[in-house]
Design a protein around this motif. Structure first.
Motif, PDB file in Angstrom:
ATOM      1  N   LYS A  22       4.973 -10.469  -0.752  1.00 34.39           N
ATOM      2  CA  LYS A  22       5.975  -9.440  -1.023  1.00 34.39           C
ATOM      3  C   LYS A  22       6.568  -8.900   0.280  1.00 34.39           C
ATOM      4  O   LYS A  22       6.136  -9.257   1.365  1.00 34.39           O
ATOM      5  N   CYS A  27       0.530  -8.983  -0.990  1.00 34.14           N
ATOM      6  CA  CYS A  27       0.402  -9.555  -2.336  1.00 34.14           C
ATOM      7  C   CYS A  27       1.249 -10.815  -2.446  1.00 34.14           C
ATOM      8  O   CYS A  27       2.340 -10.864  -1.895  1.00 34.14           O
ATOM      9  N   CYS A  41      -1.322  -4.204  -5.223  1.00 28.54           N
ATOM     10  CA  CYS A  41      -2.284  -3.618  -4.303  1.00 28.54           C
ATOM     11  C   CYS A  41      -1.919  -2.140  -4.187  1.00 28.54           C
ATOM     12  O   CYS A  41      -0.899  -1.711  -4.743  1.00 28.54           O
TER      13      CYS A  41
HETATM   14 ZN    ZN Z   1       1.007  -5.309  -2.862  1.00 33.08          ZN
END
Ligand code: ZN
Ligand code: ADP
Ligand code: MG
Length: 476
Positions: A22, A27, A41
């Motif tokens: 991301k 993530c 997260c």
């Molecule tokens: Zn994340």
């Protein structure tokens, strides 16, 4: 009197970037998630006190997209917070770029059935995506897999004058971004806000615009533009309603647009610089690295193929298939002719694949093997039919081209004296064919050639054989 109206359209296109993680946390991409909230997260689910960390790859892909769209690249670029409250936005602000977007002032050339048009790109900025709400009866659930997925937003000037131009533009972005590794642009990964107004033909002033939000199907975009243009024209012509600047949504079932809200202004969002993210400086060295890694744009590539004499139909197949065009480029880099190689791939390989019910996308051959076959044929070591036989063995059995050629006696170079001796014999045995040829039956030549090839067991350079045959026929 019925006036003629001109359509004016500007697009804001969001494109999901093809990164491994991301934009501000580590993530993985949300497409890897199987279940809601698999890819979250504390940072991307908006836990207090978590800080964003910039993903360098996002900057590189945004700059690459800017280069493809002929933009100026900002050497100093910053992030801002855009504040609004919605359950799929856990921080209650979106991190985006307002004051110093990464790219500005680009241009895209379009070719349509009506002619050509240059559309100006106002800017490209980087931002994070929001999550998704899932509605189930009276309750709604929120899925944060998509929060903080990296996007670029490409904003054009109001330069489009027809739905066709919009579709040509979107298809062009799609093939550029796909072949350049910027984005896969699958359905939903490319979403447009379509701004539309109309004005009397010849007028300099723009009309009141509406913005149709979040359109992802090209077909729906075209229908929405047609509906909305008609609604505006009716309003101006017959005073059916008063046009106001507003945000609308397109309903796929009825084919109509509906007002959602009055257009919010910049002040509504209380933008302010995001103090959690440092300004990004793109220095000469980094920019050069990005430029060097940038794949050739589809346009440039198509032009290069055109110059090499490859047909339009073949170019179309090549630029929509990155793996195949790379194979071609690699074989050419090994010294083979581009047009000839395109023929080997798109005619010979495809023909062989088709026999076992396969298509071009199933093609599996290394550039080395294909180049080896083409070179054997080009140098006259083997003839084209033998080359095709070897190619089939490589594709169907994974054979080694050079070994297969030797083991099957295809590589015997036949010297001219041998060919002439065989031809003499064939001429003496085929008096009828020769008489026919003299009487103007051109077909007879082909049967003589066929007889020679049969004697030679399909070896020998066909060009040389044809030439010797011509000479011999001339002298009888
Ligand atoms: Zn994340
Ligand atoms: P805002 O800040 O209100 O979103 P922008 O100037 O950023 O406005 O424009 C948003 C989009 O709307 C741009 O793509 C622009 O080209 C387009 N646009 C602006 N004015 C018009 C108009 N009158 N008709 C059609 N499109 C327009
Ligand atoms: Mg805008």
């Amino acid at each position: 009197m019925i006036m003629k109206y001109e359509l004016v359209i500007g697009l804001e296109t969001h494109v999901e970037l093809n990164t491994n993680s991301k934009i501000f946390c580590s993530c993985g991409g949300h497409s890897a998630a199987n279940e809601p909230n698999d890819c979250v997260c504390p940072a991307c689910s908006g836990m207090p006190g978590m800080l964003p960390v910039m993903n360098k790859r996002v900057v590189e892909l945004a700059v690459t997209a800017g280069l493809m769209l002929n933009c100026e690249i900002s050497r100093y670029t910053t992030f801002d917070k855009k504040n609004y409250y919605y359950p799929d936005l856990p921080c209650a602000y979106q991190i985006t770029q307002l004051n110093h977007p990464i790219c500005t002032n680009g241009i895209v050339h379009l070719k349509t059935s009506e002619g050509e048009r240059d559309v100006r790109i106002k800017q490209i900025h980087m931002e994070e995506d929001a999550g998704k709400l899932v509605h189930a009866g009276k309750a709604s659930y929120v899925d944060f897999n998509r929060t903080s997925v990296p996007l670029i937003e490409i904003v054009t000037q109001p330069d489009f004058r027809s739905a066709e131009e919009v579709l040509v533009y979107l298809n062009k972005l799609k093939s550029m971004f796909r072949s350049g590794g910027i984005s896969e642009c699958e359905e939903g990964a490319m979403r447009c806000d379509v701004n539309i107004s109309v004005r009397p033909e010849g007028s300099e002033e723009f009309g009141v615009r509406s913005e149709i939000k979040n359109m992802s199907s090209f077909e729906a975009i075209e229908r929405a533009i047609r509906y909305e243009a008609q609604r505006h024209m009716d309003a101006l012509e017959f005073e059916t309603e008063e046009l106001v600047q507003e945000t609308r949504r397109f309903d796929d079932v009825s084919g109509k647009t509906f007002a959602m809200r009055n257009k919010e202004t910049e002040a509504d969002y209380r933008y302010f610089p995001d103090a959690n993210l440092m300004p990004i400086i793109i220095d000469d060295e980094w920019l050069e690295q990005i430029k060097a890694a940038k794949p050739e744009a589809v346009d440039e590539k198509a032009e290069a193929y055109r110059e090499a004499g490859i047909s339009e139909k073949e170019i179309d197949m090549l630029i929509h298939n990155h793996t195949v065009s790379k194979l071609l480029d690699d074989v050419v880099a090994m010294g083979c002719d581009a047009k000839n190689t395109a023929g080997w791939i798109l005619t010979d390989c495809v023909g062989i694949l088709r026999k076992s019910g396969k298509v071009l996308g199933d093609l599996e051959i290394t550039a080395e093997d294909l180049a080896a076959i083409i070179k054997m044929v080009d140098s006259g070591d083997i003839n084209r039919p033998s080359g095709r036989k070897i190619l089939a063995a490589v594709l169907e059995e994974g054979a080694d081209p050079v070994k297969y050629c030797k083991e099957n006696g295809l590589d015997s170079k036949v010297d001219t004296a041998t060919i002439e001796a065989i031809m003499d014999r064939i001429f003496s045995e085929n008096a009828q064919a020769i008489a026919d040829y003299k009487n103007g039956k051109v077909k007879a030549k082909q049967s003589l050639f066929g007889a020679c090839m049969k004697e030679l067991k399909n070896t020998g350079d066909t060009a040389v054989i044809r030439e010797l045959l011509e000479k011999k026929l001339e002298n009888i």
